[in-house]
Design an enzyme around this catalytic site. Structure first.
Site, PDB file in Angstrom:
ATOM      1  N   GLY A  31       0.819  -1.208   0.000  1.00  0.00           N
ATOM      2  CA  GLY A  31       0.000   0.000   0.000  1.00  0.00           C
ATOM      3  C   GLY A  31       0.852   1.257   0.000  1.00  0.00           C
ATOM      4  O   GLY A  31       2.020   1.224  -0.364  1.00  0.00           O
ATOM      5  N   ALA A  32       0.220   2.392   0.392  1.00  0.00           N
ATOM      6  CA  ALA A  32       0.849   3.714   0.284  1.00  0.00           C
ATOM      7  C   ALA A  32       1.381   3.867  -1.147  1.00  0.00           C
ATOM      8  O   ALA A  32       2.560   4.155  -1.379  1.00  0.00           O
ATOM      9  CB  ALA A  32       1.953   3.907   1.328  1.00  0.00           C
ATOM     10  N   HIS A  37       4.637   2.101  -7.896  1.00  0.00           N
ATOM     11  CA  HIS A  37       3.679   0.989  -7.902  1.00  0.00           C
ATOM     12  C   HIS A  37       2.796   1.050  -9.155  1.00  0.00           C
ATOM     13  O   HIS A  37       2.513   0.031  -9.788  1.00  0.00           O
ATOM     14  CB  HIS A  37       2.725   1.072  -6.699  1.00  0.00           C
ATOM     15  CG  HIS A  37       3.389   0.887  -5.373  1.00  0.00           C
ATOM     16  ND1 HIS A  37       3.468   1.892  -4.438  1.00  0.00           N
ATOM     17  CD2 HIS A  37       3.981  -0.195  -4.817  1.00  0.00           C
ATOM     18  CE1 HIS A  37       4.085   1.434  -3.363  1.00  0.00           C
ATOM     19  NE2 HIS A  37       4.409   0.181  -3.564  1.00  0.00           N
ATOM     20  N   GLN A  61       7.935  -9.405   7.763  1.00  0.00           N
ATOM     21  CA  GLN A  61       9.145  -8.969   7.067  1.00  0.00           C
ATOM     22  C   GLN A  61       9.779  -7.738   7.715  1.00  0.00           C
ATOM     23  O   GLN A  61      10.769  -7.213   7.215  1.00  0.00           O
ATOM     24  CB  GLN A  61       8.882  -8.744   5.584  1.00  0.00           C
ATOM     25  CG  GLN A  61       8.002  -7.551   5.244  1.00  0.00           C
ATOM     26  CD  GLN A  61       7.675  -7.513   3.765  1.00  0.00           C
ATOM     27  OE1 GLN A  61       6.855  -8.286   3.272  1.00  0.00           O
ATOM     28  NE2 GLN A  61       8.308  -6.633   3.016  1.00  0.00           N
ATOM     29  N   ASP A 152      13.931  -2.831  -5.080  1.00  0.00           N
ATOM     30  CA  ASP A 152      14.249  -3.928  -4.157  1.00  0.00           C
ATOM     31  C   ASP A 152      14.857  -5.062  -4.983  1.00  0.00           C
ATOM     32  O   ASP A 152      14.268  -6.138  -5.115  1.00  0.00           O
ATOM     33  CB  ASP A 152      12.973  -4.388  -3.445  1.00  0.00           C
ATOM     34  CG  ASP A 152      12.372  -3.261  -2.627  1.00  0.00           C
ATOM     35  OD1 ASP A 152      12.962  -2.909  -1.613  1.00  0.00           O
ATOM     36  OD2 ASP A 152      11.325  -2.722  -3.032  1.00  0.00           O
ATOM     37  N   SER A 188       7.417   4.132  -0.539  1.00  0.00           N
ATOM     38  CA  SER A 188       6.370   4.590   0.378  1.00  0.00           C
ATOM     39  C   SER A 188       6.998   5.279   1.583  1.00  0.00           C
ATOM     40  O   SER A 188       6.406   6.175   2.184  1.00  0.00           O
ATOM     41  CB  SER A 188       5.534   3.406   0.852  1.00  0.00           C
ATOM     42  OG  SER A 188       5.051   2.701  -0.265  1.00  0.00           O
TER      43      SER A 188
END
Ligand code: PAF
Length: 282
Positions: A31-32, A37, A61, A152, A188
């Site tokens: 989210g955020a 995204h 995580q 990532d 985020s």
């Protein structure tokens, strides 16, 4: 827009879509949502009939409770952004209980050592948590393709490794890093930076680009020492690590080989917020 919060119902729904020969893309998120995204969602929309976006802040995580508590949650805004994007998006937003059924722990994974360096060294158990949730999402949705950002990059390689080791029939697609106008990689977590730090954080990308310019001329050790000294002299940022590593195995480079691909990876603290970034070197 359909929003599911139960694994079983989502699974039944995607099975029915598959029976009708619909292709399915999965974009897992916490989210955020930001334009990083949305670029994944847009790519998934181009390549599939239907896109499932999961919104779930995965507790297993996070190695620090404080980081989990402070993780931005903007559910209504996220839904609005997705609604504006396309009618072919379905959201999966389960509760922690629905996912972990009262036992909030990760599975243990064997990632061929990919989890022992960089993020894995500094965030204990992080990749077991990521593996646990991503495997569950993949098995629940059974997508044709699943999309992950290269910001990532270590996570992306670890998910590819998990899919290979477990023989899962899903294609994992890596997507380029989206950046803010000043160059900071979209995340985020950027929401938690002060306006000044957020602008100054272009320093991270500028340093990565300078390291790239030196790659091939100077040794990895010389470049690493230079990056460390740049951060020691900076009042706003604390360097956690800077590493030059081979892309597939993520092993730190000692001697550059012509037929290998390398990346520089960095983790930095600013305003108490942990930021990561990376750049392809050759
Ligand atoms: O990259 C992320 O946002 C998360 O690690 C992921 C892949 C959604 C799993 O929680």
């Amino acid at each position: 827009m359909k929003i599911f919060d139960r694994k079983k119902e989502l699974n039944t729904f995607t099975l029915k879509k598959r029976e009708k020969d619909n292709t399915i893309g999965l974009v897992p998120t916490m989210g955020a949502l930001h334009s990083g995204h949305l670029s994944l969602v847009n790519k998934a929309l181009l390549e599939n009939d239907l896109v499932i976006v999961s919104i779930f802040v995965n507790p297993t995580q996070f190695d620090k409770k404080n980081d989990l508590d402070k993780y931005p949650r903007t559910f209504n805004k996220d839904i609005e952004l997705l609604r504006q994007l396309s009618d072919n998006i379905v959201v999966f937003a389960p509760t922690v209980d629905e996912i972990y059924e009262g036992n909030v722990v990760s599975q243990n994974y064997e990632f061929d050592g990919l989890d022992k360096v960089m993020e894995g060294k500094f965030r204990s158990g992080h990749f077991d948590g990521v593996g646990t949730i991503v495997e569950l999402f993949l098995r629940t949705v059974a997508p044709d393709r699943a999309y992950f950002g290269e910001k990532d990059f270590q996570q992306l390689q670890i998910i590819r490794k998990m899919v290979e080791i477990k023989n899962l029939p899903y294609t994992i697609i890596g997507c380029p890093i989206e950046r803010e106008p000043h160059g900071l990689a979209m995340s985020s977590r950027n929401e938690r930076l002060s306006k000044n730090t957020r602008e100054q954080a272009s320093f991270i990308y500028t340093t990565l680009k300078a390291a790239k310019a030196e790659f091939g001329t100077n040794s990895a050790i010389t470049i690493t020492d230079w990056v460390k000294s740049e951060f020691e002299n900076h009042p706003l940022f604390d360097l956690e690590y800077f590493e030059i590593a081979e892309e597939i195995t993520l092993t730190p480079v000692l001697k550059i080989q012509d037929n290998q691909k390398y990346r520089a990876f960095i983790a930095v603290y600013a305003d108490g917020v942990r930021l990561i970034d990376n750049i392809r070197l050759n």
